[in-house]
Design a protein around this motif. Structure first.
Motif, mmCIF file in Angstrom:
data_model
loop_
_atom_site.group_PDB
_atom_site.id
_atom_site.type_symbol
_atom_site.label_atom_id
_atom_site.label_comp_id
_atom_site.label_asym_id
_atom_site.label_seq_id
_atom_site.Cartn_x
_atom_site.Cartn_y
_atom_site.Cartn_z
ATOM 1 N N GLU A 152 -18.512 20.835 12.536
ATOM 2 C CA GLU A 152 -18.431 20.601 14.027
ATOM 3 C C GLU A 152 -19.014 19.572 14.389
ATOM 4 O O GLU A 152 -18.733 18.955 15.492
ATOM 5 C CB GLU A 152 -18.448 21.957 14.609
ATOM 6 C CG GLU A 152 -17.715 23.158 14.264
ATOM 7 C CD GLU A 152 -16.442 22.856 14.707
ATOM 8 O OE1 GLU A 152 -15.923 22.413 15.964
ATOM 9 O OE2 GLU A 152 -15.234 23.309 13.972
ATOM 10 N N VAL A 153 -20.351 19.309 13.957
ATOM 11 C CA VAL A 153 -21.283 18.090 14.314
ATOM 12 C C VAL A 153 -21.023 16.989 13.252
ATOM 13 O O VAL A 153 -21.235 15.928 13.908
ATOM 14 C CB VAL A 153 -22.521 18.726 14.345
ATOM 15 C CG1 VAL A 153 -23.538 17.725 14.705
ATOM 16 C CG2 VAL A 153 -22.631 19.953 15.529
ATOM 17 N N ALA A 154 -21.170 17.408 12.031
ATOM 18 C CA ALA A 154 -21.442 16.234 11.084
ATOM 19 C C ALA A 154 -20.081 15.791 10.792
ATOM 20 O O ALA A 154 -19.408 16.129 9.767
ATOM 21 C CB ALA A 154 -22.039 16.973 9.777
ATOM 22 N N ASN A 155 -19.388 14.893 11.551
ATOM 23 C CA ASN A 155 -17.990 14.330 11.340
ATOM 24 C C ASN A 155 -17.894 12.942 11.754
ATOM 25 O O ASN A 155 -19.056 12.549 12.492
ATOM 26 C CB ASN A 155 -16.954 15.282 11.963
ATOM 27 C CG ASN A 155 -17.181 15.310 13.407
ATOM 28 O OD1 ASN A 155 -17.076 14.193 14.024
ATOM 29 N ND2 ASN A 155 -17.303 16.457 13.825
ATOM 30 N N LEU A 156 -16.968 12.437 11.335
ATOM 31 C CA LEU A 156 -16.683 10.746 11.687
ATOM 32 C C LEU A 156 -16.731 10.407 13.083
ATOM 33 O O LEU A 156 -17.194 9.590 13.625
ATOM 34 C CB LEU A 156 -15.519 10.204 10.945
ATOM 35 C CG LEU A 156 -15.495 9.786 9.569
ATOM 36 C CD1 LEU A 156 -14.256 9.440 8.946
ATOM 37 C CD2 LEU A 156 -16.768 8.732 9.116
ATOM 38 N N THR A 157 -16.122 11.526 13.951
ATOM 39 C CA THR A 157 -15.667 11.371 15.283
ATOM 40 C C THR A 157 -17.334 11.222 16.093
ATOM 41 O O THR A 157 -17.654 10.443 16.950
ATOM 42 C CB THR A 157 -14.950 12.436 15.813
ATOM 43 O OG1 THR A 157 -13.754 12.437 15.621
ATOM 44 C CG2 THR A 157 -14.939 12.327 17.522
ATOM 45 N N ARG A 158 -18.010 12.268 15.601
ATOM 46 C CA ARG A 158 -19.517 12.160 16.379
ATOM 47 C C ARG A 158 -20.364 11.188 15.807
ATOM 48 O O ARG A 158 -21.176 10.679 16.420
ATOM 49 C CB ARG A 158 -20.123 13.646 15.697
ATOM 50 C CG ARG A 158 -19.433 14.758 16.385
ATOM 51 C CD ARG A 158 -19.637 14.854 17.892
ATOM 52 N NE ARG A 158 -19.167 16.214 18.479
ATOM 53 C CZ ARG A 158 -19.864 17.194 18.769
ATOM 54 N NH1 ARG A 158 -21.243 17.139 18.572
ATOM 55 N NH2 ARG A 158 -19.297 18.289 19.368
ATOM 56 N N GLN A 159 -20.087 10.532 14.660
ATOM 57 C CA GLN A 159 -20.916 9.582 13.937
ATOM 58 C C GLN A 159 -20.496 8.125 14.801
ATOM 59 O O GLN A 159 -21.366 7.573 15.302
ATOM 60 C CB GLN A 159 -20.440 9.401 12.569
ATOM 61 C CG GLN A 159 -20.900 10.344 11.536
ATOM 62 C CD GLN A 159 -20.436 10.036 10.118
ATOM 63 O OE1 GLN A 159 -20.140 8.928 9.631
ATOM 64 N NE2 GLN A 159 -19.859 11.044 9.490
ATOM 65 N N ARG A 160 -19.153 7.997 15.009
ATOM 66 C CA ARG A 160 -18.737 6.950 15.861
ATOM 67 C C ARG A 160 -19.365 6.833 17.053
ATOM 68 O O ARG A 160 -19.844 5.957 17.610
ATOM 69 C CB ARG A 160 -17.225 6.665 15.891
ATOM 70 C CG ARG A 160 -16.640 5.669 16.397
ATOM 71 C CD ARG A 160 -15.425 5.691 16.591
ATOM 72 N NE ARG A 160 -14.717 6.810 17.087
ATOM 73 C CZ ARG A 160 -13.286 7.167 17.004
ATOM 74 N NH1 ARG A 160 -12.413 6.248 16.226
ATOM 75 N NH2 ARG A 160 -12.779 8.256 17.635
ATOM 76 N N GLU A 161 -19.071 8.006 17.784
ATOM 77 C CA GLU A 161 -19.794 8.361 19.241
ATOM 78 C C GLU A 161 -21.318 8.008 19.425
ATOM 79 O O GLU A 161 -21.490 7.030 20.260
ATOM 80 C CB GLU A 161 -19.593 9.772 19.828
ATOM 81 C CG GLU A 161 -17.694 9.841 20.201
ATOM 82 C CD GLU A 161 -17.747 11.574 20.341
ATOM 83 O OE1 GLU A 161 -18.484 12.298 20.344
ATOM 84 O OE2 GLU A 161 -16.314 11.570 20.734
ATOM 85 N N SER A 199 -23.733 -3.747 10.657
ATOM 86 C CA SER A 199 -22.302 -4.493 10.924
ATOM 87 C C SER A 199 -21.329 -3.854 10.228
ATOM 88 O O SER A 199 -19.816 -3.729 10.656
ATOM 89 C CB SER A 199 -22.485 -6.227 10.463
ATOM 90 O OG SER A 199 -21.297 -6.802 10.687
ATOM 91 N N VAL A 200 -21.487 -3.569 8.813
ATOM 92 C CA VAL A 200 -20.598 -3.035 8.099
ATOM 93 C C VAL A 200 -20.108 -1.574 8.664
ATOM 94 O O VAL A 200 -19.103 -1.222 8.693
ATOM 95 C CB VAL A 200 -20.977 -2.745 6.691
ATOM 96 C CG1 VAL A 200 -20.097 -1.928 5.724
ATOM 97 C CG2 VAL A 200 -21.117 -4.189 6.055
ATOM 98 N N PHE A 205 -16.129 1.945 11.673
ATOM 99 C CA PHE A 205 -15.846 2.647 13.003
ATOM 100 C C PHE A 205 -14.642 2.178 13.674
ATOM 101 O O PHE A 205 -13.969 2.651 14.230
ATOM 102 C CB PHE A 205 -17.164 2.852 13.592
ATOM 103 C CG PHE A 205 -18.099 3.730 13.377
ATOM 104 C CD1 PHE A 205 -17.759 4.996 12.704
ATOM 105 C CD2 PHE A 205 -19.423 3.363 13.247
ATOM 106 C CE1 PHE A 205 -18.686 5.749 12.078
ATOM 107 C CE2 PHE A 205 -20.369 4.148 12.773
ATOM 108 C CZ PHE A 205 -19.888 5.739 12.056
ATOM 109 N N ASP A 206 -14.716 0.846 13.724
ATOM 110 C CA ASP A 206 -13.404 0.044 14.554
ATOM 111 C C ASP A 206 -12.262 0.372 13.837
ATOM 112 O O ASP A 206 -11.318 0.525 14.593
ATOM 113 C CB ASP A 206 -13.779 -1.433 14.587
ATOM 114 C CG ASP A 206 -14.848 -2.124 15.420
ATOM 115 O OD1 ASP A 206 -15.259 -0.814 16.374
ATOM 116 O OD2 ASP A 206 -15.346 -3.076 15.628
ATOM 117 N N MET A 207 -12.106 0.422 12.637
ATOM 118 C CA MET A 207 -11.140 1.009 11.916
ATOM 119 C C MET A 207 -10.453 2.197 12.280
ATOM 120 O O MET A 207 -9.037 2.546 12.125
ATOM 121 C CB MET A 207 -11.237 0.898 10.380
ATOM 122 C CG MET A 207 -11.312 -0.816 9.886
ATOM 123 S SD MET A 207 -11.854 -0.716 8.022
ATOM 124 C CE MET A 207 -10.305 -0.316 7.443
#
Length: 209
Positions: A152-161, A199-200, A205-207
């Motif tokens: 619920e916390v450790a996911n790509l959406t939270r990482q990106r935000e 940068s990587v 995240f932009d993708m």
């Protein structure tokens, strides 16, 4: 959940990409929090110079960081760390986000960061004297958001935000400050590697957007 500073382990090409990303953040947290321990310094000196995570862009700057560790003694790196980031009063280079975002320490960016960290269910380790906007702390949060067990916390959406709100706006500026400082040698290489890695990360995240 508290976020104790972990002893970062170096990554190899055998690790999967997500594990490699988490390990890189852990390594950055360790190296920006304090001068490397004897074990971490030795690990760097004998590290393979293949890219430590997916993406050939990292390979050159990673090789330069390993070379810097091989060229400088543990004592030399410790003295450089103190010269750049330590001392009494104003440091030569700040490692705190509030300085870059507002020009002052302990300002509104730190309040916003604390609110977002609390929303993630995380809390500052009381043993850590620095405020949460220290770059090492942010790297530890990113490491947790990648490698934590709570999906619920450790996911790509939270990482990106979290990356977009609290890492991307100022850490590259900090890297530039480190790289341009005349006393920086090992940390110049670390700043360059950090900047390339972020940068990587930003491209990845932009993708997802």
């Amino acid at each position: 959940m508290s976020l104790p500073m972990m002893q970062a382990q170096l990554v190899t090409s055998t690790l999967d990409e997500e594990t490699a990303r988490a390990e890189v953040y852990g390594l950055l947290a360790a190296l920006y929090y304090a001068a490397p321990s004897a074990q971490l310094h030795e690990n760097l000196r004998v590290a393979v110079t293949e890219a430590p995570a997916a993406g050939a862009l990292l390979e050159s700057s990673w090789g330069e960081l390993v070379a810097a560790a091989r060229e400088q003694s543990l004592a030399d790196i410790g003295q450089e760390c103190d010269a750049l980031f330590g001392g009494v009063g104003k440091p030569e280079v700040y490692l705190f986000g509030s300085h870059y975002l507002s020009g002052f320490l302990n300002e509104k960016p730190l309040v916003a960061l604390r609110n977002d960290i609390a929303a993630l269910g995380l809390a500052r380790d009381e043993a850590m004297p620095e405020t949460e906007d220290h770059v090492a702390y942010l790297c530890e949060v990113m490491r947790y958001l990648i490698a934590g067990d709570d999906v619920e916390v450790a996911n790509l959406t939270r990482q990106r935000e979290f990356f977009a709100r609290h890492v991307q706006p100022w850490v590259p500026m900090m890297c530039e400050a480190v790289m341009q400082h005349p006393k920086a040698r090992f940390y110049r290489a670390l700043g360059a590697f950090t900047q390339t890695f972020l940068s990587v990360e930003a491209q990845g995240f932009d993708m997802l957007a």
